[in-house]
Design an enzyme around this catalytic site. Structure first.
Site, PDB file in Angstrom:
ATOM      1  N   ARG A  21     -41.606  88.331 -17.688  1.00  0.00           N
ATOM      2  CA  ARG A  21     -42.928  88.868 -17.996  1.00  0.00           C
ATOM      3  C   ARG A  21     -43.710  89.288 -16.762  1.00  0.00           C
ATOM      4  O   ARG A  21     -43.891  90.464 -16.512  1.00  0.00           O
ATOM      5  CB  ARG A  21     -43.740  87.881 -18.840  1.00  0.00           C
ATOM      6  CG  ARG A  21     -43.081  87.540 -20.153  1.00  0.00           C
ATOM      7  CD  ARG A  21     -43.997  86.821 -21.096  1.00  0.00           C
ATOM      8  NE  ARG A  21     -45.040  87.727 -21.595  1.00  0.00           N
ATOM      9  CZ  ARG A  21     -45.872  87.416 -22.569  1.00  0.00           C
ATOM     10  NH1 ARG A  21     -45.802  86.218 -23.133  1.00  0.00           N
ATOM     11  NH2 ARG A  21     -46.782  88.265 -22.985  1.00  0.00           N
ATOM     12  N   ASP A  46     -35.334  84.245 -26.802  1.00  0.00           N
ATOM     13  CA  ASP A  46     -36.459  84.544 -27.685  1.00  0.00           C
ATOM     14  C   ASP A  46     -36.261  83.756 -28.961  1.00  0.00           C
ATOM     15  O   ASP A  46     -35.117  83.479 -29.358  1.00  0.00           O
ATOM     16  CB  ASP A  46     -36.530  86.047 -27.991  1.00  0.00           C
ATOM     17  CG  ASP A  46     -37.805  86.411 -28.742  1.00  0.00           C
ATOM     18  OD1 ASP A  46     -38.804  86.752 -28.081  1.00  0.00           O
ATOM     19  OD2 ASP A  46     -37.801  86.342 -29.994  1.00  0.00           O
ATOM     20  N   TYR A  73     -42.069  85.119 -39.524  1.00  0.00           N
ATOM     21  CA  TYR A  73     -41.598  86.446 -39.105  1.00  0.00           C
ATOM     22  C   TYR A  73     -40.751  87.089 -40.211  1.00  0.00           C
ATOM     23  O   TYR A  73     -40.885  88.282 -40.507  1.00  0.00           O
ATOM     24  CB  TYR A  73     -40.773  86.345 -37.822  1.00  0.00           C
ATOM     25  CG  TYR A  73     -41.607  86.235 -36.571  1.00  0.00           C
ATOM     26  CD1 TYR A  73     -42.473  87.260 -36.203  1.00  0.00           C
ATOM     27  CD2 TYR A  73     -41.520  85.122 -35.746  1.00  0.00           C
ATOM     28  CE1 TYR A  73     -43.239  87.171 -35.051  1.00  0.00           C
ATOM     29  CE2 TYR A  73     -42.283  85.027 -34.585  1.00  0.00           C
ATOM     30  CZ  TYR A  73     -43.142  86.053 -34.242  1.00  0.00           C
ATOM     31  OH  TYR A  73     -43.906  85.972 -33.108  1.00  0.00           O
ATOM     32  N   ARG A 113     -42.910  80.669 -20.751  1.00  0.00           N
ATOM     33  CA  ARG A 113     -42.770  82.093 -20.428  1.00  0.00           C
ATOM     34  C   ARG A 113     -42.763  82.342 -18.927  1.00  0.00           C
ATOM     35  O   ARG A 113     -43.151  83.413 -18.463  1.00  0.00           O
ATOM     36  CB  ARG A 113     -43.862  82.927 -21.105  1.00  0.00           C
ATOM     37  CG  ARG A 113     -43.720  82.978 -22.628  1.00  0.00           C
ATOM     38  CD  ARG A 113     -44.815  83.810 -23.254  1.00  0.00           C
ATOM     39  NE  ARG A 113     -44.675  83.850 -24.698  1.00  0.00           N
ATOM     40  CZ  ARG A 113     -45.639  84.217 -25.536  1.00  0.00           C
ATOM     41  NH1 ARG A 113     -46.821  84.579 -25.051  1.00  0.00           N
ATOM     42  NH2 ARG A 113     -45.454  84.225 -26.826  1.00  0.00           N
TER      43      ARG A 113
END
Length: 373
Positions: free
Chosen positions: A55, A100, A176, A51
């Site tokens: 961010r 992602d 998910y 990451r």
């Protein structure tokens, strides 16, 4: 299956095309990251951060202003810029492709959104045989913008800095899809896994195919290595992981294209699963902050280890942070002594959104200073 660890270092960023040449977009070069993960002598312990692309960076927030996460991931120019930002700012040894884990689902046509503050949300959760059968397949033509973005990064990236592609592993994608979004207990996921193993395996097989297509596209476009994230695998027992997950992840790593580049496998809270995750076929095994690297080395002998600074330590004062960095560097050295093939310095999970970018840069500089030869 290809054995990139035993290949010549000068060819580690090559991948085969049907004619036996170098696949379109691939770079020829090495650098500290590729040297370390292929068993060559790196000039220092390589550093990159999960990451890192976005961010916490102000330049990321500026370029992302006014766009959704899905829009950003399918905008080649924006994806390229975000991927390169941490390389410019921090001096890391590898760039991680900005994307992602649910992007291949979105590209295939699944009705999914990435909601700020929540994460991926699926409009219609998949919980029965009919829904699994209706799950669309991912075809390469739907990944043209992803491939374009990779080629743009390759054109700008220093050949001494590796480009890592990535994808979510089938179990994490399944969680998910079945839960409909992030879950603490994964109750619907485990219920389907235990109650309908036939439906479960059908879903996992489809997701393994989808993940393979997504990683192949990135490799063909030019990434030097790949990482498979199984973010939620730590919710499983070792027995269940071996029975219900390992065969599908193994099939991805064994793919004839994916096996031409160095492969990393990572999960959160997976200390008890490390041995099984290593059996899936990666050269590099990611370790979170919960177990020492030299301990992990005993669980995955012969593998390169990646990790494992606690992301929260980036909020500590410099004295405490430096102490932890030195400890992990020392553990990485001891890990080599007890059987690890190498060590890539990273966090035990991703950079937290409110992290001071200066702390990230400081860690890179300190690791390079401590390990330079």
């Amino acid at each position: 299956m290809g054995d990139v660890l035993n290949s010549d270092a000068s060819s580690t960023s090559r991948s085969a095309d049907p004619a036996g040449g170098i696949a379109s977009g691939r770079r020829v070069g090495t650098g500290p990251y590729l040297d370390e993960v292929t068993g060559a002598a790196a000039p220092h312990t390589p550093v990159w951060f999960m990451r890192q692309a976005g961010r916490s960076l102000p330049e990321y927030k500026k370029v992302r202003a006014g766009s959704t996460m899905l829009e950003a991931c399918f905008d080649p120019a924006m994806t390229c810029e975000i991927t390169l930002q941490p390389v410019r700012r921090h001096g890391v040894d590898a760039a991680i492709f900005f994307s992602d884990i649910v992007i291949p689902l979105a590209a295939a046509g699944v009705d999914i959104d990435i909601v700020p503050g929540t994460g991926p949300v699926v409009a219609e959760p998949i919980r029965d045989e009919a829904a699994v059968a209706a799950l669309p397949e991912l075809t390469p033509d739907r990944l043209e913008k992803i491939e374009q973005a990779v080629r743009m990064v390759v054109a700008e990236l220093d050949p001494q800095v590796a480009l890592i592609g990535f994808a979510g592993a089938p179990f994490t994608l399944a969680s998910y899809l079945i839960e409909g979004g992030p879950s603490r207990n994964h109750e619907h996921t485990k219920s389907l896994m235990y109650s309908r193993p036939d439906v479960w395996n059908s879903l996992m097989a489809k997701l393994a195919d989808l993940t393979t297509v997504f990683l192949r596209a990135q490799i063909d476009a030019g990434v030097d290595a790949v990482q498979l994230f199984d973010s939620w695998a730590g919710a499983l027992s070792l027995r269940d992981y071996r029975s219900h997950v390992l065969p599908h992840s193994t099939r991805i790593f064994a793919d004839e294209v994916i096996s031409t580049v160095p492969r990393t496998h990572f999960g959160v809270g997976t200390g008890e699963l490390l041995g099984a995750m290593a059996e899936a076929g990666p050269e590099v095994v990611g370790v979170d902050w919960r177990i020492p690297l030299d301990d992990a080395a005993g669980r995955v002998p012969g593998k390169v280890l990646q990790g494992n600074l606690d992301p929260a330590m980036l909020f500590a004062d410099r004295t405490a942070l430096d102490s932890e960095v030195r400890r992990i560097v020392d553990e990485g050295a001891r890990a080599r002594e007890v059987g690890a093939r190498g060590h890539v310095f990273n966090l035990g999970h991703g950079v937290l959104p409110t992290t001071d970018p200066g702390a990230v840069t400081h860690v890179v500089e300190l690791v390079h200073e401590l390990t330079g030869k």
